[in-house]
Design an enzyme around this catalytic site. Structure first.
Site, PDB file in Angstrom:
ATOM      1  N   ASN A 340      -0.579  11.784  -3.666  1.00 38.72           N
ATOM      2  CA  ASN A 340      -0.806  12.114  -2.255  1.00 38.72           C
ATOM      3  C   ASN A 340      -0.504  13.572  -1.961  1.00 38.72           C
ATOM      4  O   ASN A 340      -1.264  14.256  -1.266  1.00 38.72           O
ATOM      5  CB  ASN A 340       0.087  11.224  -1.375  1.00 38.72           C
ATOM      6  CG  ASN A 340      -0.709  10.097  -0.712  1.00 38.72           C
ATOM      7  OD1 ASN A 340      -1.920  10.171  -0.614  1.00 38.72           O
ATOM      8  ND2 ASN A 340      -0.011   9.071  -0.276  1.00 38.72           N
ATOM      9  N   GLU A 375       1.837   1.544  -1.160  1.00 34.05           N
ATOM     10  CA  GLU A 375       1.005   1.423  -2.358  1.00 34.05           C
ATOM     11  C   GLU A 375       1.324   0.166  -3.152  1.00 34.05           C
ATOM     12  O   GLU A 375       0.973   0.060  -4.335  1.00 34.05           O
ATOM     13  CB  GLU A 375       1.181   2.670  -3.244  1.00 34.05           C
ATOM     14  CG  GLU A 375       2.562   2.856  -3.842  1.00 34.05           C
ATOM     15  CD  GLU A 375       3.499   3.656  -2.952  1.00 34.05           C
ATOM     16  OE1 GLU A 375       4.458   4.224  -3.489  1.00 34.05           O
ATOM     17  OE2 GLU A 375       3.268   3.708  -1.727  1.00 34.05           O
TER      18      GLU A 375
END
Length: 470
Positions: A340, A375
């Site tokens: 990310n 996640e």
């Protein structure tokens, strides 16, 4: 507030009010007709040229008194009401035995003989009135004692059938087309039988046939909407026969008007049913859509945490004698924070969506995938034991490794657990899978670990079971 619920509540109150009003009317007419016979005066207007018979008047009076106290919680009051209904049954049976022609002389014959014969109005009720009051008394007895629901509703329907058939046939008397058994039932008696049967049904609106019409459901709305249509055949018969006999309307014209109004009423009822069904279907589709939205993760299209909790609760609360085994796989993307930070949150979202697609592709139709949070993902595998998990997990690991990731390769770590012991809960099962995932992360990532009780680990003897036990 839900409009169906409001309508249901008003329907409930309406039924109870009708029951009270019906009892008052029956007591008034029954008492008036009885006094009319005793004093030989005109107190109750005769409808159709026939007065109510004395025994029928007594049955109406007794039924009205019993109906008036049906809601009482006092046992002695209900017993007294049951006695009144039993007297109605006795009077009706007495008249039927007199009609049977077996030489039986009952109450009506005794009264007539005691007063010199030829009493006007006559004492003995008509044949159909006797049948109607016999069923009506039985209906009241069963309602007061809360017995034989199906039989009591059958009795009520029998009374309604007798009353409506006799009232409809009265139109043919108006047309002077002769007289049969149906026409010998005085119209006032037929009307009161109809009112009484509906009054008994309305006195217990949450049971029997009236239960549907008081429900806050599509069936309840439909029943409340179509209930007045039950009287349409009777109204039409009277109306058009009166037009024919009193106004001199030709029979062909009256019949044509009757057909037009009957067809129009049928079309109206079909439209009403179709409109209600259409509304119900639209509400069902909206409800399903809202439920799907509430249970679905917007990013991945998988089930969300709420849906996972509901699924696990459903599986764990199933009958333990019929419950099939199931297992969990908890997945976590490796080094996702770094991914990310390097490529941005949009790339991270794309990666999560791709993981969701890969998981759906690897699962069987009976299995389910959920986004647990961030996640992390959870797979619920039906009918899978712990020793079978390594092979399934390896297939998922390989699918993620082999995927053509556009920015950089991604891998996952997996922890597995089986719902094997009887006391397992959703929280403990997820905790086991999370503990196994933690070991997979700290053991080098891109791998699978499992945890479970001794029973789980001893669940098989194949190579996967041996590998899981090691």
């Amino acid at each position: 507030m839900n409009p169906e619920f409001v309508q249901s509540r008003w329907a409930l109150r309406g039924y109870l009010l009708y029951s009270r009003l019906a009892s008052l009317l029956m007591v008034a007419v029954g008492l008036g007709s009885s006094l009319e016979w005793a004093a030989q005066v005109e107190l109750v207007p005769d409808l159709g040229g026939r007065d109510m018979r004395l025994t029928a008047a007594l049955c109406v009076l007794l039924s009205g008194l019993a109906l008036a106290v049906v809601g009482s919680g006092r046992r002695w009051v209900r017993r007294l009401a049951s006695l009144l209904c039993a007297l109605v049954v006795m009077l009706a049976a007495d008249s039927l035995l007199e009609y049977a022609g077996v030489g039986y002389r009952g109450i009506a014959a005794g009264l007539d003989a005691a007063f010199g014969g030829g009493l006007r109005p006559p004492v003995r009720m008509a044949e159909l009135a006797a049948c109607g009051f016999l069923l009506l008394g039985g209906q009241g007895l069963l309602i007061l004692n809360a017995r034989a629901l199906a039989l009591r509703e059958l009795f009520g329907l029998g009374v309604l059938a007798i009353a409506m058939a006799s009232l409809a046939s009265f139109a043919f008397v108006l047309a002077q087309q002769g007289e049969g058994m149906l026409q010998r039932l005085p119209i006032l008696t037929g009307v009161l039988l109809l009112i009484a049967a509906l009054g008994w049904m309305s006195s217990v609106p949450t049971t029997g046939l009236t239960r549907v019409s008081t429900a806050a459901t599509l069936g309840g709305v439909l029943a409340r909407s179509l209930l007045p249509a039950l009287l349409l055949p009777l109204v039409y018969t009277f109306t058009f026969k009166l037009l024919e006999t009193r106004l001199g309307m030709p029979q062909i014209v009256a019949s044509t008007l009757g057909a037009v109004f009957t067809g129009g009423s049928l079309a109206w009822m079909i439209w009403l049913v179709a409109a209600l069904l259409d509304r119900s279907e639209r509400l069902r589709e909206t409800s399903l859509h809202l439920r799907d939205v509430a249970d679905t993760d917007a990013l991945t299209g998988l089930g969300n945490r709420r849906k996972l909790d509901a699924t696990l609760e459903g599986l764990l609360h199933a009958d333990r004698r019929q419950r099939l085994p199931f297992s969990l796989l908890m997945l976590d993307l490796d080094h996702f924070k770094s991914y990310n930070d390097t490529f941005g949150h949009q790339a991270g979202d794309d990666a999560l969506r791709e993981i969701g697609r890969l998981l759906r592709a690897e699962l069987r139709p009976e299995d389910a995938a959920f986004r647990y949070g961030g996640e992390e993902f959870v797979l619920v595998l039906h009918g899978v034991r712990l020793y079978q998990l390594p092979a399934i997990a390896e297939r998922v690991l390989h699918a993620v490794r082999a995927n053509a990731w556009p920015l950089r390769p991604l891998t996952i770590s997996i922890g597995g657990a089986e719902a094997c012991d009887a006391d397992v809960t959703a929280a403990s099962l997820l905790q086991r899978a999370d503990a196994a995932l933690y070991r997979a992360k700290h053991g080098g990532r891109d791998r699978f670990e499992t945890t479970g009780c001794a029973e789980c680990l001893a669940g098989g003897s194949g190579p996967e079971a041996v590998r899981a036990r090691s």
